[in-house]
Scaffold this motif. Structure first.
Motif, PDB file in Angstrom:
ATOM      1  N   GLN A  33      20.659  -1.738   2.400  1.00 44.19           N
ATOM      2  CA  GLN A  33      19.431  -1.014   2.728  1.00 44.19           C
ATOM      3  C   GLN A  33      19.307   0.262   1.914  1.00 44.19           C
ATOM      4  O   GLN A  33      18.238   0.578   1.390  1.00 44.19           O
ATOM      5  N   SER A  37      16.365   0.804  -0.906  1.00 46.28           N
ATOM      6  CA  SER A  37      15.492   1.980  -0.779  1.00 46.28           C
ATOM      7  C   SER A  37      15.577   2.874  -2.006  1.00 46.28           C
ATOM      8  O   SER A  37      14.557   3.306  -2.548  1.00 46.28           O
ATOM      9  N   LEU A  77      16.183  -7.470   5.084  1.00 47.63           N
ATOM     10  CA  LEU A  77      14.840  -6.922   5.327  1.00 47.63           C
ATOM     11  C   LEU A  77      14.488  -6.940   6.818  1.00 47.63           C
ATOM     12  O   LEU A  77      13.878  -5.999   7.326  1.00 47.63           O
ATOM     13  N   ALA A  86      10.971  -1.261   6.946  1.00 49.56           N
ATOM     14  CA  ALA A  86      10.339  -2.351   6.193  1.00 49.56           C
ATOM     15  C   ALA A  86       9.417  -3.124   7.133  1.00 49.56           C
ATOM     16  O   ALA A  86       9.579  -3.054   8.350  1.00 49.56           O
ATOM     17  N   TRP A  96       7.423  -8.090   1.342  1.00 49.69           N
ATOM     18  CA  TRP A  96       7.758  -7.037   2.310  1.00 49.69           C
ATOM     19  C   TRP A  96       7.444  -5.668   1.730  1.00 49.69           C
ATOM     20  O   TRP A  96       7.721  -5.419   0.563  1.00 49.69           O
ATOM     21  N   VAL A  98       8.645  -1.893   1.769  1.00 48.98           N
ATOM     22  CA  VAL A  98       9.885  -1.192   2.089  1.00 48.98           C
ATOM     23  C   VAL A  98       9.589   0.303   2.047  1.00 48.98           C
ATOM     24  O   VAL A  98       8.957   0.789   1.110  1.00 48.98           O
TER      25      VAL A  98
END
Length: 175
Positions: A33, A37, A77, A86, A96, A98
């Motif tokens: 994650q 990001s 996700l 997300a 998706w 984010v």
């Protein structure tokens, strides 16, 4: 383009396979994650298309010949979605959004900027917020329009602004 600093895990083959042990898996999901990001923030992107991941250096480390599977990415996700980082754009969950900041954080950043610039009780176009000369140094400058609108809606719910439509453009009045 700014340089990505790849974490040590990126060169560790097991990182590309979701681990079964719950504690290891939890740390792995967190590391992914952060990496996703950071990568999107540096590359100024805000969406991930699961169908195109095999071509991205983010999910494909050619130097160790490892790729993250689409199923693994979906797991990551969905975990990000639980934390408000997300959200799927389509019903099939292929694309998706984010958020390297939560929608609340984006909203607060924008509101803080508006207050510091004396824009309370005045109207700004969304174009001005995203691309105006006054926001060039701000982190939300160039933010994806859908994410910008969602962030402003979090402020609207709190009574800090009102989204408006006029002519062919959208604007926001800050309170």
């Amino acid at each position: 383009m700014a340089e990505i600093s790849w974490p040590w895990q990126y060169n560790f083959p097991p990182f590309f396979t979701i681990q079964p042990h719950s504690e290891t898996r939890s740390k792995q999901l967190e590391a992914w994650q952060q990496l996703i990001s950071e990568y999107l923030k540096v590359t100024k992107q805000s969406t991930v298309d699961i169908r195109e991941t095999q071509n991205s250096p983010l999910f494909n480390n050619a130097s160790i010949n490892r790729k993250l599977s689409s199923e693994s990415l979906l797991t990551i996700l969905e975990d990000m979605a639980k934390a408000g980082k997300a959200a799927p754009v389509d019903k099939s969950k292929n694309v998706w959004e984010v958020y390297w900041h939560s929608l609340d954080e984006w909203g607060n950043m924008i509101y803080s900027w508006a207050s510091c610039n004396g824009l309370n009780n005045s109207v700004c176009t969304l174009f001005e917020l995203r691309e105006g000369d006054n926001t060039v140094g701000e982190e939300f400058h160039g933010l994806d329009m859908n994410i910008l609108v969602k962030a402003l809606k979090t402020l609207e719910v709190k009574g800090k602004c009102e989204l408006m439509e006029f002519d062919e453009s959208q604007g926001v009045k800050f309170f």
